[in-house]
Design a protein around this motif. Structure first.
Motif, PDB file in Angstrom:
ATOM      1  N   GLN A  26       0.836  -1.426  -0.047  1.00 56.13           N
ATOM      2  CA  GLN A  26      -0.095  -0.010   0.070  1.00 56.13           C
ATOM      3  C   GLN A  26       0.913   1.304  -0.003  1.00 56.13           C
ATOM      4  O   GLN A  26       0.531   2.090  -0.814  1.00 56.13           O
ATOM      5  CB  GLN A  26      -1.033   0.005   1.204  1.00 56.13           C
ATOM      6  N   LEU A  29       2.259   1.744  -3.416  1.00 58.36           N
ATOM      7  CA  LEU A  29       1.217   2.120  -4.192  1.00 58.36           C
ATOM      8  C   LEU A  29       0.923   3.569  -4.075  1.00 58.36           C
ATOM      9  O   LEU A  29       0.890   4.368  -5.380  1.00 58.36           O
ATOM     10  CB  LEU A  29      -0.065   1.348  -4.271  1.00 58.36           C
ATOM     11  N   ARG A  30       0.948   4.137  -2.890  1.00 57.33           N
ATOM     12  CA  ARG A  30       0.588   5.267  -2.306  1.00 57.33           C
ATOM     13  C   ARG A  30       1.714   6.291  -3.017  1.00 57.33           C
ATOM     14  O   ARG A  30       1.531   7.487  -3.449  1.00 57.33           O
ATOM     15  CB  ARG A  30       0.558   5.410  -1.065  1.00 57.33           C
ATOM     16  N   ARG A  31       3.083   5.898  -2.904  1.00 57.30           N
ATOM     17  CA  ARG A  31       4.146   6.972  -3.586  1.00 57.30           C
ATOM     18  C   ARG A  31       4.106   6.926  -5.077  1.00 57.30           C
ATOM     19  O   ARG A  31       4.734   7.814  -5.660  1.00 57.30           O
ATOM     20  CB  ARG A  31       5.533   5.957  -3.161  1.00 57.30           C
ATOM     21  N   GLU A  33       1.553   6.752  -6.884  1.00 60.84           N
ATOM     22  CA  GLU A  33       0.079   7.145  -7.279  1.00 60.84           C
ATOM     23  C   GLU A  33       0.224   8.669  -8.030  1.00 60.84           C
ATOM     24  O   GLU A  33       0.987   9.456  -7.630  1.00 60.84           O
ATOM     25  CB  GLU A  33      -0.780   7.635  -6.046  1.00 60.84           C
ATOM     26  N   GLY A  34      -0.350   8.621  -9.172  1.00 61.48           N
ATOM     27  CA  GLY A  34      -0.301   9.879 -10.193  1.00 61.48           C
ATOM     28  C   GLY A  34       0.893  10.116 -10.926  1.00 61.48           C
ATOM     29  O   GLY A  34       1.049  11.015 -11.620  1.00 61.48           O
ATOM     30  N   GLU A  36       3.603   8.097 -13.950  1.00 61.42           N
ATOM     31  CA  GLU A  36       3.665   7.116 -14.933  1.00 61.42           C
ATOM     32  C   GLU A  36       5.008   6.710 -15.144  1.00 61.42           C
ATOM     33  O   GLU A  36       5.873   7.249 -14.964  1.00 61.42           O
ATOM     34  CB  GLU A  36       3.381   7.495 -16.243  1.00 61.42           C
ATOM     35  N   GLU A  57       0.321   4.095 -15.128  1.00 56.45           N
ATOM     36  CA  GLU A  57       0.290   4.212 -13.658  1.00 56.45           C
ATOM     37  C   GLU A  57       0.098   2.700 -13.367  1.00 56.45           C
ATOM     38  O   GLU A  57      -0.719   1.717 -13.908  1.00 56.45           O
ATOM     39  CB  GLU A  57      -1.017   5.009 -13.262  1.00 56.45           C
ATOM     40  N   TRP A  58       0.355   2.303 -11.819  1.00 57.22           N
ATOM     41  CA  TRP A  58      -0.082   0.890 -11.504  1.00 57.22           C
ATOM     42  C   TRP A  58      -1.647   1.100 -10.921  1.00 57.22           C
ATOM     43  O   TRP A  58      -2.176   2.245 -10.612  1.00 57.22           O
ATOM     44  CB  TRP A  58       0.737   0.783 -10.011  1.00 57.22           C
ATOM     45  N   ARG A  59      -2.137  -0.112 -10.780  1.00 56.14           N
ATOM     46  CA  ARG A  59      -3.834  -0.037 -10.396  1.00 56.14           C
ATOM     47  C   ARG A  59      -3.721  -1.119  -9.367  1.00 56.14           C
ATOM     48  O   ARG A  59      -3.537  -2.229  -9.354  1.00 56.14           O
ATOM     49  CB  ARG A  59      -4.357  -0.450 -11.836  1.00 56.14           C
ATOM     50  N   SER A  60      -4.160  -0.498  -8.351  1.00 53.86           N
ATOM     51  CA  SER A  60      -4.383  -1.142  -7.094  1.00 53.86           C
ATOM     52  C   SER A  60      -5.990  -2.096  -7.239  1.00 53.86           C
ATOM     53  O   SER A  60      -6.730  -1.191  -7.436  1.00 53.86           O
ATOM     54  CB  SER A  60      -4.470  -0.252  -6.061  1.00 53.86           C
TER      55      SER A  60
END
Length: 79
Positions: A26, A29-31, A33-34, A36, A57-60
């Motif tokens: 998590q 993914l937060r780091r 986020e936004g 590419e 982008e990564w997709r959680s």
């Protein structure tokens, strides 16, 4: 073999490190986020280094695989 020039010549910045940030998916993914295009580097317990170039982008929580033809996996050999 080496990384393709469009990937190797980028000015990459460290966004996540398990030594600093812990082992939380998590947090990773937060780091990311936004942003590419990511170069993921991993070292296993045996010392082998490998990774992936992830375009986009990564997709959680994605229900299926995602990405495009630019993504690839690689193994890194010293020397």
């Amino acid at each position: 073999a080496s990384l393709p020039p469009p990937v190797a010549l980028r000015a990459w910045r460290l966004a996540f490190s398990t030594e600093v940030d812990g082992c939380s998916l998590q947090t990773l993914l937060r780091r990311l986020e936004g942003s590419e295009d990511h170069l993921l580097l991993l070292r296993d317990a045996g010392g082998a280094t490998f990774g992936a170039f992830v375009a986009g982008e990564w997709r959680s929580g994605a229900a299926s695989y995602f990405g495009n033809g630019e993504a690839f996996l690689f193994a890194w050999a010293a020397g």
